[in-house]
Design a protein around this motif. Sequence first.
Motif, PDB file in Angstrom:
ATOM      1  N   LEU A 248     -18.413  41.319 -16.151  1.00  0.00           N
ATOM      2  CA  LEU A 248     -18.346  39.852 -16.185  1.00  0.00           C
ATOM      3  C   LEU A 248     -18.990  39.302 -17.445  1.00  0.00           C
ATOM      4  O   LEU A 248     -20.038  39.779 -17.879  1.00  0.00           O
ATOM      5  CB  LEU A 248     -19.081  39.257 -14.976  1.00  0.00           C
ATOM      6  N   GLY A 249     -18.384  38.277 -18.018  1.00  0.00           N
ATOM      7  CA  GLY A 249     -18.967  37.564 -19.143  1.00  0.00           C
ATOM      8  C   GLY A 249     -19.926  36.479 -18.675  1.00  0.00           C
ATOM      9  O   GLY A 249     -20.209  36.369 -17.472  1.00  0.00           O
ATOM     10  N   PRO A 250     -20.427  35.679 -19.619  1.00  0.00           N
ATOM     11  CA  PRO A 250     -21.310  34.569 -19.267  1.00  0.00           C
ATOM     12  C   PRO A 250     -20.661  33.672 -18.215  1.00  0.00           C
ATOM     13  O   PRO A 250     -19.461  33.400 -18.294  1.00  0.00           O
ATOM     14  CB  PRO A 250     -21.484  33.821 -20.595  1.00  0.00           C
ATOM     15  N   ARG A 251     -21.451  33.237 -17.237  1.00  0.00           N
ATOM     16  CA  ARG A 251     -20.980  32.406 -16.115  1.00  0.00           C
ATOM     17  C   ARG A 251     -20.013  33.161 -15.199  1.00  0.00           C
ATOM     18  O   ARG A 251     -19.317  32.547 -14.381  1.00  0.00           O
ATOM     19  CB  ARG A 251     -20.290  31.126 -16.611  1.00  0.00           C
ATOM     20  N   GLY A 252     -19.963  34.483 -15.337  1.00  0.00           N
ATOM     21  CA  GLY A 252     -19.024  35.273 -14.553  1.00  0.00           C
ATOM     22  C   GLY A 252     -19.356  35.272 -13.068  1.00  0.00           C
ATOM     23  O   GLY A 252     -20.509  35.193 -12.670  1.00  0.00           O
ATOM     24  N   ARG A 253     -18.303  35.389 -12.250  1.00  0.00           N
ATOM     25  CA  ARG A 253     -18.468  35.303 -10.805  1.00  0.00           C
ATOM     26  C   ARG A 253     -17.798  36.473 -10.100  1.00  0.00           C
ATOM     27  O   ARG A 253     -16.611  36.711 -10.293  1.00  0.00           O
ATOM     28  CB  ARG A 253     -17.907  33.973 -10.311  1.00  0.00           C
ATOM     29  N   LEU A 254     -18.601  37.207  -9.334  1.00  0.00           N
ATOM     30  CA  LEU A 254     -18.080  38.309  -8.528  1.00  0.00           C
ATOM     31  C   LEU A 254     -17.980  37.804  -7.103  1.00  0.00           C
ATOM     32  O   LEU A 254     -18.973  37.394  -6.505  1.00  0.00           O
ATOM     33  CB  LEU A 254     -19.039  39.505  -8.630  1.00  0.00           C
TER      34      LEU A 254
ATOM     35  N   SER B  90     -33.054  30.250 -32.173  1.00  0.00           N
ATOM     36  CA  SER B  90     -31.904  30.122 -33.072  1.00  0.00           C
ATOM     37  C   SER B  90     -30.652  30.660 -32.388  1.00  0.00           C
ATOM     38  O   SER B  90     -30.704  31.656 -31.670  1.00  0.00           O
ATOM     39  CB  SER B  90     -32.163  30.896 -34.373  1.00  0.00           C
ATOM     40  N   SER B  91     -29.535  29.975 -32.615  1.00  0.00           N
ATOM     41  CA  SER B  91     -28.239  30.435 -32.111  1.00  0.00           C
ATOM     42  C   SER B  91     -27.249  30.421 -33.267  1.00  0.00           C
ATOM     43  O   SER B  91     -27.423  29.673 -34.234  1.00  0.00           O
ATOM     44  CB  SER B  91     -27.748  29.516 -30.987  1.00  0.00           C
ATOM     45  N   CYS B  92     -26.194  31.212 -33.149  1.00  0.00           N
ATOM     46  CA  CYS B  92     -25.279  31.375 -34.287  1.00  0.00           C
ATOM     47  C   CYS B  92     -24.390  30.147 -34.501  1.00  0.00           C
ATOM     48  O   CYS B  92     -23.848  29.944 -35.572  1.00  0.00           O
ATOM     49  CB  CYS B  92     -24.426  32.625 -34.113  1.00  0.00           C
ATOM     50  N   GLN B  96     -18.319  32.274 -28.917  1.00  0.00           N
ATOM     51  CA  GLN B  96     -17.662  31.547 -27.818  1.00  0.00           C
ATOM     52  C   GLN B  96     -18.670  30.801 -26.944  1.00  0.00           C
ATOM     53  O   GLN B  96     -18.457  29.613 -26.648  1.00  0.00           O
ATOM     54  CB  GLN B  96     -16.804  32.519 -26.991  1.00  0.00           C
ATOM     55  N   PRO B  97     -19.786  31.438 -26.522  1.00  0.00           N
ATOM     56  CA  PRO B  97     -20.773  30.659 -25.747  1.00  0.00           C
ATOM     57  C   PRO B  97     -21.313  29.461 -26.539  1.00  0.00           C
ATOM     58  O   PRO B  97     -21.394  28.349 -25.995  1.00  0.00           O
ATOM     59  CB  PRO B  97     -21.871  31.690 -25.442  1.00  0.00           C
ATOM     60  N   CYS B  98     -21.676  29.639 -27.808  1.00  0.00           N
ATOM     61  CA  CYS B  98     -22.164  28.495 -28.609  1.00  0.00           C
ATOM     62  C   CYS B  98     -21.112  27.396 -28.663  1.00  0.00           C
ATOM     63  O   CYS B  98     -21.414  26.217 -28.468  1.00  0.00           O
ATOM     64  CB  CYS B  98     -22.515  28.944 -30.027  1.00  0.00           C
ATOM     65  N   MET B  99     -19.884  27.788 -28.928  1.00  0.00           N
ATOM     66  CA  MET B  99     -18.818  26.789 -29.067  1.00  0.00           C
ATOM     67  C   MET B  99     -18.498  26.114 -27.734  1.00  0.00           C
ATOM     68  O   MET B  99     -17.844  25.078 -27.694  1.00  0.00           O
ATOM     69  CB  MET B  99     -17.557  27.440 -29.644  1.00  0.00           C
ATOM     70  N   SER B 100     -18.964  26.754 -26.618  1.00  0.00           N
ATOM     71  CA  SER B 100     -18.751  26.160 -25.293  1.00  0.00           C
ATOM     72  C   SER B 100     -19.961  25.341 -24.849  1.00  0.00           C
ATOM     73  O   SER B 100     -20.005  24.873 -23.710  1.00  0.00           O
ATOM     74  CB  SER B 100     -18.480  27.265 -24.265  1.00  0.00           C
ATOM     75  N   GLY B 101     -20.962  25.222 -25.717  1.00  0.00           N
ATOM     76  CA  GLY B 101     -22.164  24.472 -25.343  1.00  0.00           C
ATOM     77  C   GLY B 101     -23.242  25.329 -24.715  1.00  0.00           C
ATOM     78  O   GLY B 101     -24.273  24.825 -24.287  1.00  0.00           O
ATOM     79  N   ASN B 104     -27.705  28.840 -25.234  1.00  0.00           N
ATOM     80  CA  ASN B 104     -28.702  29.719 -24.608  1.00  0.00           C
ATOM     81  C   ASN B 104     -28.112  31.091 -24.297  1.00  0.00           C
ATOM     82  O   ASN B 104     -28.847  32.046 -24.078  1.00  0.00           O
ATOM     83  CB  ASN B 104     -29.249  29.078 -23.331  1.00  0.00           C
ATOM     84  N   MET B 105     -26.786  31.208 -24.291  1.00  0.00           N
ATOM     85  CA  MET B 105     -26.164  32.507 -24.038  1.00  0.00           C
ATOM     86  C   MET B 105     -25.462  33.031 -25.292  1.00  0.00           C
ATOM     87  O   MET B 105     -24.636  33.948 -25.211  1.00  0.00           O
ATOM     88  CB  MET B 105     -25.225  32.421 -22.840  1.00  0.00           C
ATOM     89  N   CYS B 106     -25.816  32.483 -26.443  1.00  0.00           N
ATOM     90  CA  CYS B 106     -25.320  32.974 -27.741  1.00  0.00           C
ATOM     91  C   CYS B 106     -25.481  34.493 -27.805  1.00  0.00           C
ATOM     92  O   CYS B 106     -26.523  35.030 -27.420  1.00  0.00           O
ATOM     93  CB  CYS B 106     -26.141  32.318 -28.858  1.00  0.00           C
ATOM     94  N   VAL B 107     -24.459  35.172 -28.288  1.00  0.00           N
ATOM     95  CA  VAL B 107     -24.509  36.642 -28.263  1.00  0.00           C
ATOM     96  C   VAL B 107     -25.553  37.190 -29.229  1.00  0.00           C
ATOM     97  O   VAL B 107     -25.971  38.339 -29.106  1.00  0.00           O
ATOM     98  CB  VAL B 107     -23.116  37.263 -28.562  1.00  0.00           C
ATOM     99  N   THR B 108     -26.004  36.396 -30.206  1.00  0.00           N
ATOM    100  CA  THR B 108     -27.067  36.860 -31.103  1.00  0.00           C
ATOM    101  C   THR B 108     -28.265  35.914 -31.060  1.00  0.00           C
ATOM    102  O   THR B 108     -28.933  35.698 -32.064  1.00  0.00           O
ATOM    103  CB  THR B 108     -26.549  36.971 -32.562  1.00  0.00           C
ATOM    104  N   VAL B 109     -28.505  35.338 -29.884  1.00  0.00           N
ATOM    105  CA  VAL B 109     -29.589  34.354 -29.780  1.00  0.00           C
ATOM    106  C   VAL B 109     -30.921  34.977 -30.219  1.00  0.00           C
ATOM    107  O   VAL B 109     -31.211  36.136 -29.909  1.00  0.00           O
ATOM    108  CB  VAL B 109     -29.676  33.805 -28.333  1.00  0.00           C
ATOM    109  N   GLU B 110     -31.681  34.204 -30.976  1.00  0.00           N
ATOM    110  CA  GLU B 110     -33.016  34.631 -31.390  1.00  0.00           C
ATOM    111  C   GLU B 110     -34.025  34.038 -30.403  1.00  0.00           C
ATOM    112  O   GLU B 110     -33.865  32.892 -29.983  1.00  0.00           O
ATOM    113  CB  GLU B 110     -33.290  34.099 -32.803  1.00  0.00           C
ATOM    114  N   GLN B 111     -35.030  34.841 -30.045  1.00  0.00           N
ATOM    115  CA  GLN B 111     -36.004  34.392 -29.058  1.00  0.00           C
ATOM    116  C   GLN B 111     -37.366  34.221 -29.739  1.00  0.00           C
ATOM    117  O   GLN B 111     -37.804  35.084 -30.485  1.00  0.00           O
ATOM    118  CB  GLN B 111     -36.049  35.385 -27.903  1.00  0.00           C
ATOM    119  N   THR B 112     -37.995  33.109 -29.440  1.00  0.00           N
ATOM    120  CA  THR B 112     -39.148  32.632 -30.206  1.00  0.00           C
ATOM    121  C   THR B 112     -40.262  33.666 -30.381  1.00  0.00           C
ATOM    122  O   THR B 112     -40.905  33.709 -31.434  1.00  0.00           O
ATOM    123  CB  THR B 112     -39.697  31.346 -29.540  1.00  0.00           C
TER     124      THR B 112
END
Lengths: 335, 335
Positions: A248-254, B90-92, B96-101, B104-112
């Motif tokens: 499942l991707g982000p927000r995925g539902r099983l 930081s987010s890219c 797709q997650p960034c572009m969807s708003g 926080n689920m950015c595939v390369t999200v940087e954590q403080t």
Amino acid sequence: MIKAYAATEAGGSLTAFEYDAKPVGPGDVEIAVESCGICHSDLSMIDNEWGLTGYPIVPGHEIVGRVAKAGAGVAHLKEGDRVGLGWCSSSCLHCQPCMSGDHNMCVTVEQTIVGRHGGFADRVVCGAEWAVAIPDGVDAAKAGPLFCGGVTVFNPIVQLNVRPTDRVGVVGVGGLGHLAIKFLSKWGCEVTAFTSSGAKTDEARAMGAHHVVDSRDGDAVAGLAGRLDVIISTVNVPLQWDAYFAALGPRGRLHTVGAVLEPIPTAAFSLIMGQKSLSGSPLGSPAVVADMLEFCARHEIAPTTEHFPMSKVNDALAHLRDGKARYRVVLDADF
Amino acid sequence: MIKAYAATEAGGSLTAFEYDAKPVGPGDVEIAVESCGICHSDLSMIDNEWGLTGYPIVPGHEIVGRVAKAGAGVAHLKEGDRVGLGWCSSSCLHCQPCMSGDHNMCVTVEQTIVGRHGGFADRVVCGAEWAVAIPDGVDAAKAGPLFCGGVTVFNPIVQLNVRPTDRVGVVGVGGLGHLAIKFLSKWGCEVTAFTSSGAKTDEARAMGAHHVVDSRDGDAVAGLAGRLDVIISTVNVPLQWDAYFAALGPRGRLHTVGAVLEPIPTAAFSLIMGQKSLSGSPLGSPAVVADMLEFCARHEIAPTTEHFPMSKVNDALAHLRDGKARYRVVLDADF
């Protein structure tokens, strides 16, 4: 007298059985049965797997027929209308779930083959709210399985608000799964079927699956890594759950409609990181059944069925028990 | 040079630490830290519980301060603006997650505080997208905990689409739970707090809980039988899960933001019958943080805080480790 077939003991063969028809009460309808699908839960009830069965039991809860009598106060159905009836046979219409449109979760919902007699019979009675009119364009001869198997997998598509842009997995290509594939394909989704039966691969594709994956191959499942938005599991055996969560991707539902008995061990971390969920659902409400039928008519969706005369019910049950059903067995009434 | 406090080994005390400030890159901002909340995950990182820690580590990810420098291309923030920064830095902006708003689920999200230095410091740098402006009406001195603990429990309210008519349970009355109670109370919900600490009963009521139940008393929990629409668990210890599922009504949702390590054993039948779900979520996106801050300003919601000067960081950490925090500890910068 109502003519029927009943089991008189757990696991027993069905034999001819007659019982007195009750008067058709206010708000009820009597259906003259034309055909009735066979669902795995008919076997579960015949075998008393759930401890719910009273004997004799007349199974059958994928019923298609014509209204023979409409009780007092029934205004939306009349004699001769073709209707279908599934697992639920009456709701109170007044509890909070009923008033919210969730008649399937009515606190006193009556179930067609629990404590009463079902559709392996020439007639059956139910609350008029559960006798859903079959629209033109739906092949009534094949429609029985829609009323249990069909709505069981159509309901999650509605409840989860599945979108045509979603990539959806269907686990199990059987009575339920084959209909899920057909629905989701016409819903506009990318459909991935998971089956343990290599023999079903081509058939799953013909039904609309874009991809077919071996459900027992954890590596193949996990290899989908984040690709799927929704997975609907129709099987009642434990899966390699971690692999399915990973697919499942982000927000995925099983989502499971298979009542697997072993608890599903769910890692909180996996849910949290990808904002994922695990859920389940029962059969749909009458309103969802009506939407499903209209969708079937518009897209020419029908269950893939095999037919037996109702007098050969034991042959039909054996066929299902042997795992030979492709994909749903329907009994045609021949009293 | 940036002045900070760092741990140099797992579980060690923090000591004064300086490191070279990097140039503020395009799209970044440098924040002059005014205060920084302490979260349990700071302890987890100091102790390397998750195997993610590099030493020396400068903890701190509930940061409030003023923009000291805005990098090239940063148009929506200017020097002197008061902002907050949480777990993500930081987010890219392009996946797709960034572009969807879902930054926080950015595939390369940087954590403080993962692979970089956090907010127990006089300055900290982050992507401008994660420096969220603090509106008038929010008490900046107490606002730090909103940026991790706060949004962790505000996010599920948004994601689950909780309605003001819902009856919502909050498990755990601590740094996260006390904010969940405050949010949900102002959201219009009926709020039931579950706590193992009898001493917190009156305080939970004062924060807005309508009912308070002993979280360890399975009978009391199960006794709610179908009453709750949503339960948000903020604890990371195993619960009597069956009792919590039983406390949910039809369509009920059990949601955890606590990363309990033991798998949650979930009965498919329980999910199916009541159309229930189990889910989780991470911290919210910057857009959700901004909505939370506006909601806090409108309803005068603030974390309940205890304050230590940052130079007393070890006293503050000990206070939290001892389970004495009521309800969130904030370090006030005193470099």
